[in-house]
Structures are given as structure tokens and as C-alpha cells.
Design a protein around this motif. Structure first.
Motif, PDB file in Angstrom:
ATOM      1  N   PHE A 107      -8.306 -21.652   7.072  1.00 59.57           N
ATOM      2  CA  PHE A 107      -7.692 -23.017   7.457  1.00 59.57           C
ATOM      3  C   PHE A 107      -7.725 -23.659   5.959  1.00 59.57           C
ATOM      4  CE2 PHE A 107      -8.000 -22.103  12.123  1.00 59.57           C
ATOM      5  CZ  PHE A 107      -7.333 -22.950  12.649  1.00 59.57           C
ATOM      6  N   ARG A 108      -8.619 -23.771   5.944  1.00 60.95           N
ATOM      7  CA  ARG A 108      -8.968 -23.923   4.318  1.00 60.95           C
ATOM      8  C   ARG A 108      -7.616 -24.416   3.374  1.00 60.95           C
ATOM      9  NH1 ARG A 108     -11.124 -22.977  -0.811  1.00 60.95           N
ATOM     10  NH2 ARG A 108     -11.749 -20.643  -0.027  1.00 60.95           N
ATOM     11  N   PHE A 149      -4.679 -24.968   4.985  1.00 59.64           N
ATOM     12  CA  PHE A 149      -3.891 -26.690   4.541  1.00 59.64           C
ATOM     13  C   PHE A 149      -3.901 -27.106   3.367  1.00 59.64           C
ATOM     14  CE2 PHE A 149      -4.828 -26.313   9.732  1.00 59.64           C
ATOM     15  CZ  PHE A 149      -3.548 -27.610  10.353  1.00 59.64           C
ATOM     16  N   PHE A 170       0.302 -27.612   5.229  1.00 58.90           N
ATOM     17  CA  PHE A 170       0.306 -29.032   5.599  1.00 58.90           C
ATOM     18  C   PHE A 170       0.646 -29.503   4.702  1.00 58.90           C
ATOM     19  CE2 PHE A 170      -2.425 -33.346   5.023  1.00 58.90           C
ATOM     20  CZ  PHE A 170      -1.750 -34.227   6.709  1.00 58.90           C
ATOM     21  N   LEU A 227      -3.973 -35.724  13.425  1.00 58.31           N
ATOM     22  CA  LEU A 227      -4.746 -34.175  12.833  1.00 58.31           C
ATOM     23  C   LEU A 227      -6.172 -34.052  13.288  1.00 58.31           C
ATOM     24  CD1 LEU A 227      -4.692 -32.283  11.103  1.00 58.31           C
ATOM     25  CD2 LEU A 227      -5.175 -33.493   8.815  1.00 58.31           C
ATOM     26  N   LEU A 249      -7.818 -31.662  15.635  1.00 60.58           N
ATOM     27  CA  LEU A 249      -8.599 -30.968  14.970  1.00 60.58           C
ATOM     28  C   LEU A 249     -10.455 -30.363  15.640  1.00 60.58           C
ATOM     29  CD1 LEU A 249      -8.241 -31.378  10.954  1.00 60.58           C
ATOM     30  CD2 LEU A 249      -7.661 -28.801  12.764  1.00 60.58           C
ATOM     31  N   LEU A 291     -14.306 -26.705   9.039  1.00 55.22           N
ATOM     32  CA  LEU A 291     -12.492 -26.730   9.174  1.00 55.22           C
ATOM     33  C   LEU A 291     -11.635 -27.870  10.191  1.00 55.22           C
ATOM     34  CD1 LEU A 291     -10.698 -26.659  12.545  1.00 55.22           C
ATOM     35  CD2 LEU A 291     -11.854 -24.431  12.585  1.00 55.22           C
ATOM     36  N   CYS A 345      -9.983 -29.494   6.263  1.00 59.85           N
ATOM     37  CA  CYS A 345      -8.336 -30.436   7.119  1.00 59.85           C
ATOM     38  C   CYS A 345      -8.088 -31.735   6.970  1.00 59.85           C
ATOM     39  CB  CYS A 345      -8.387 -29.214   8.402  1.00 59.85           C
ATOM     40  SG  CYS A 345      -7.985 -28.043   8.026  1.00 59.85           S
ATOM     41  N   ALA A 365      -7.895 -31.859   3.379  1.00 61.88           N
ATOM     42  CA  ALA A 365      -6.763 -31.723   3.154  1.00 61.88           C
ATOM     43  C   ALA A 365      -5.491 -32.647   2.730  1.00 61.88           C
ATOM     44  CB  ALA A 365      -6.003 -30.578   3.580  1.00 61.88           C
TER      45      ALA A 365
END
Length: 519
Positions: free
Chosen positions: A49-50, A53, A58, A89, A93, A136, A140, A143
Motif C-alpha cells: 500500500f505504501r 499510494f 493515488f 480516504l 482506510l 497502511l 496512505c 501520501a
């Protein structure tokens, strides 16, 4: 663009170096075995996910829209957009995180099917995954804030904040382990705590930039729907590399114990040039392309795309050649300590060579994807992504048995080469990419210079005796301290001889920039 690339690349390089220190600690304290395998699988989902995103879908969906809104509507409109997206978001999440925590045993059966045969390893992986999964949410959210900073052309803090992942991780391993069940538990808590630190630093930075953010109650406004519409398919389109690596992990869990660990440490070293060059180029290129296209300056957009490809290949090709030639001494020097044996290091070096074959393709995917995203096209990369995912899975299944821990990395490299080829051909066909003859000629000469350099290093290693058992680390340190700079000098001299690089002008330019900074 070069200044932004160097800023992001510099901070990313420092982060990767600290990451190597963290990985050395993990290798020395856990070796390549069931505990290491369980920890690496626990980190796979939040890390995927890191990367998706932070470096992929993203940013590809949000940054162009944010930049365009900032340009045409002003700061207040752009801030409102960012706050609306932030609220949606976070809601999504947090819901995903809660579901993940509840159903983690089932999730692990999907991403680590091989662990099911080993009850202890499966149970440990479930526990560690539940510790790391909240990361996550934090990363995110970070991000999004990082994307705002990039859109405002504040690249430094957006890149520097990611140092916290490794700084906090190293601290947790060294100082929290005595108070935890195992080093794996301490490292897992370090992952989640690092997310708190990263998000806090970025929120502070965006406030200092005069653009404070706080999430609004979740509402699916037209702008938010646009981001989602572009982001969801882009998760596959821009994240094919990460999804392929996850497939590698799934396959690796079906191989003998320790295979996940061997591939992880190889991938971490491969990620050093990939993260520094690929992520930096993709991060800085996207807003530049978006700005040129918004102004309908297509020539400038083509020139920026070509410059980005030139910059990254100038460094990626010799990095690939160097890793192929020096994989064994590098892996032995870095990781053959404590519980991680010399044999483990040599096996991991085999995986590293397989990853290195695809390094230029991995980096070019990061440079080519923004050409689609800046034009609002996330559908095409998805279609290509589905094809590449299928090819990668087939290659994994074909290669896993005969090549063991080398099969999945080689499958990913071949899939990345296919991905790059298809993306390039589609962009050229749409007149969104115009690689001129000068660029093609320079790339050929860079490749020739890299091959000559690699052959020289490989030949030198072949003539040298095996490192002694006593004092092996010092011997390898001295060897690499000579070979790595020597390889770099040979490469630069070849580029100068071929007319690709004028060393005198390059040195003069570096002196001028240094003098300006001192002034």
C-alpha cells in the motif's frame, strides 16, 4: 525538473541507506528462516500500500487534479479538494483496516498459502500482520499530504519524512527487542510507530508551507469521484510492479522455508536504485507534464519526458551492470553476519541478479506511467497491467520449481520488460512519446559503457582468491571500496570518450552549483 529529481533522489538515497542498516539488523538477528519469513509477509501488505499510494495510483490520480485546481482555481479551491479527498480516504482506510484485523487469518491464507502447512509460522505471521496493518492507514494518509506538498513544489520534506520508517525501525529493533516477545514483534511495532511519525512530520510541513489540512466529513463530490475513478484502475496500472512482487511472495511461501527471506533481501538492494531513480523521476515528472499539457505546450512535455528517460538510464544501466557483476560480494558484505550465513548471502545474490536484469524496465515504468496519468488516462495502464500480471503469474508457475528462489524474481523482471515495451509502443503510437535519435544514440552508448564496466569488474573478481574466513568483512569492504569507485570512474571515462558526457563541463557546473549554495 532536474533539481526536483535530485532533491527527491537525495532524500530517497539516504532513506535507502538507512533501510540497508535496518535490514542488516533484521538479517543478523533473525537470519533466513521461519521467523524472518513471517515478519516479511506481515510487512508485505502495508508496504505494498505504501508503494502503491506513495509512488503510484493515488499520486497519479490526485496530483494532476490538485495541480490543475491550484493553477486554475487558486489555493482555497485546491485546499477544499484536498480536505474532501482526505475525509473520504481516511474513512475508507479505517474501514479496510478494521476488516483486515478481523479477517487476518484468512488474508494470510491468500498471500502466504505455504504457511498453512506450518501452524507456528502461520500464527506468528497473523500476530505480526495485525501489529503492522494500521500502518497502511497512516502511510496512505501521509501520501495525500505528500502529494499536496509535491503539487506545491515542496519536494524536500515530502521525501525526507520517509526517513522516519527506517529511523524508527532501527530504534525499535535495537531498544525495544528486550521488552518484546521477539525481535520480530519489536520490528513490527516499529513499522506502525513510524507511520505515526511520518504523518505527523508531513502535517507539520504542510502547515508550515501555509497550506494547513484537516479532513472534511466524507462526501462523494464530483471532484472526489474523479479522483476515485482515476485511482481505482490506476492501482493496477501503476502498481503492476508491486503486485508482481506480491505474487512473488505468494509463490515463495510455497518454496522451502527461508525463500521469502532470500528474495526480500535481494529485492531490498534492488530497490536502492529503483527507489532513488524511479520514484524520484515519477514524482517530479508528473506535475511537470501536467503543467505543460495544461498550457498545451506539447513540445515541452515531450522534451521533459525524454530528459527524464535520459537522466534515469544514465544511472540505472550502470547500476544494473554493477549489481550483476558484484552481487555476491555485496550481499556477503552487507548481510552475512550473525544468523544470516555466507551461504544465505550467496543464495540471495542469485535472486538479486534476477531482479537486476529488469532494473531498467522497473525504473522506466515509473517514467512512462506519468505520460498516461498526466493526460487523465488510467484505463490503458490497467489493460496493460492485467496482461502483465497474467504473464508474471504464468512465468512464476513455470520457473518456481526449476529455479526455486531465483524463479519469482526472474519472472518479475521479464514481466517488467514486457510492461515497458507495451507502454512505450502505445505512447509512441499516440504521439505522447517522441524518443529522438539523439536519445536513442545516447542510450546505446550508455549500455555499451555499462557492459564494458561490468565485464571488467567480473573479470577482476574471477581472478581474485576467495575471501578468507577470518576477516572476511574487512576484506570485502576493501574490495568493494576499490571496485565500486573504479567501476564508476571507468563508466564516466567511457561516457566522456563516447561523447555522451563532457566531464569538464559537468565538473564546472557542479562547482558553480556548490559555490551558489555556499554563497
Amino acid at each position: 525538473m532536474l533539481k526536483g529529481l535530485l532533491t527527491v533522489g537525495g532524500w530517497t538515497m539516504l532513506s535507502r541507506i538507512l533501510g540497508l542498516v535496518r535490514d542488516q539488523l533484521l538479517a543478523a538477528m533473525m537470519g533466513a528462516g521461519p521467523m524472518q519469513d513471517a515478519y516479511q509477509v506481515a510487512c508485505r501488505l502495508p508496504n505494498m500500500f505504501r508503494r502503491l499510494f506513495g509512488e503510484g495510483a493515488f499520486n497519479a490520480a490526485f496530483v494532476p487534479l490538485f495541480t490543475a485546481t491550484l493553477t486554475t482555481g487558486g489555493e482555497e479551491e485546491a485546499r477544499k479538494l484536498a480536505r474532501e479527498v482526505f475525509g473520504v480516504l481516511l474513512t475508507w482506510l479505517i474501514g479496510l483496516c478494521v476488516l483486515g484485523e478481523i479477517f487476518m487469518p484468512g488474508v494470510l491464507r491468500v498471500i502466504a498459502p505455504g504457511f498453512a502447512e506450518d501452524g507456528n509460522r502461520h500464527a506468528l505471521a497473523v500476530t505480526l500482520s495485525r501489529i503492522t496493518f494500521p500502518y497502511l492507514v497512516l502511510i496512505c494518509a501521509a501520501a495525500l499530504v505528500s502529494g499536496v506538498l509535491n503539487g506545491l513544489h515542496h519536494f524536500g520534506m515530502a521525501a525526507a519524512a520517509y526517513l522516519a520508517f527506517n529511523v524508527v525501525g532501527i530504534t525499535a529493533i535495537l531498544f525495544a527487542t528486550p521488552y518484546m516477545t521477539s525481535v520480530a514483534h519489536a520490528a513490527a511495532w516499529g513499522v506502525t510507530l513510524s507511520g505515526v511519525v511520518q504523518l505527523g512530520l508531513l502535517m507539520w510541513a504542510v502547515r508550515r508551507a501555509g497550506f494547513p489540512l484537516s479532513p472534511l466529513p466524507p462526501r462523494l463530490t464530483p471532484e472526489v469521484r474523479t479522483v476515485i475513478r482515476r485511482m481505482v484502475p490506476g492501482l493496477i496500472g501503476s502498481g503492476v510492479t508491486q503486485i508482481n512482487l506480491t505474487i512473488d511472495t505468494i509463490i515463495a511461501t510455497l518454496l522451502p522455508a527461508g525463500s521469502v527471506s532470500l528474495m526480500y533481501f535481494a529485492d531490498r538492494l534492488n530497490q536502492l536504485p529503483l527507489g532513488v531513480l524511479g520514484a524520484a523521476a515519477g514524482t517530479t515528472l508528473l506535475p511537470v507534464l501536467t503543467r505543460h499539457l495544461a498550457a498545451e505546450d506539447h513540445e515541452a512535455a515531450h522534451a521533459a519526458q525524454n530528459r527524464a528517460m535520459d537522466y534515469v538510464l544514465l544511472l540505472t544501466l550502470p547500476a544494473m551492470a554493477g549489481l550483476l557483476a558484484l552481487a555476491a560480494p555485496i550481499m556477503t558484505f552487507l548481510f552475512a553476519h550473525g544468523s544470516f550465513t555466507v551461504e544465505d548471502a550467496l543464495l540471495s545474490a542469485q535472486s538479486l541478479r534476477a531482479y537486476a536484469i529488469g532494473l531498467p524496465a522497473f525504473v522506466l515504468i515509473k517514467v512512462l506511467s506519468p505520460a498516461f496519468f498526466a493526460r487523465g488516462d488510467t484505463v490503458t495502464p490497467v489493460r496493460v497491467g492485467f496482461l502483465v500480471l497474467l504473464v508474471n503469474l504464468i512465468l512464476n508457475l513455470l520457473l518456481m520449481k526449476p529455479l526455486a528462489h531465483v524463479g519469482p524474481p526472474l519472472a518479475s523482471s521479464l514481466a517488467a520488460l514486457l510492461n515497458t515495451t507495451i507502454l512505450s509502443l502505445l505512447l509512441i503510437r499516440r504521439d505522447a512519446l517522441r524518443p529522438d535519435a539523439a536519445l536513442a544514440g545516447r542510450v546505446v552508448l550508455m549500455a555499451i559503457s555499462s557492459v564494458i564496466m561490468a565485464l571488467g569488474l567480473y573479470g577482476l573478481n574471477a581472478m581474485l582468491p576467495a575471501p578468507p574466513t577470518s576477516g572476511r568483512t574487512l576484506w570485502l569492504a576493501m574490495l568493494l571500496a576499490i571496485e565500486v569507485p573504479a567501476g564508476g570512474v571507468v563508466y564516466l571515462l567511457l561516457l566522456h570518450a563516447f561523447g555522451v558526457l563532457d566531464l569538464a563541463n559537468a565538473l564546472e557546473g557542479a562547482k558553480r552549483r556548490l559555490n551558489r549554495r555556499r554563497g
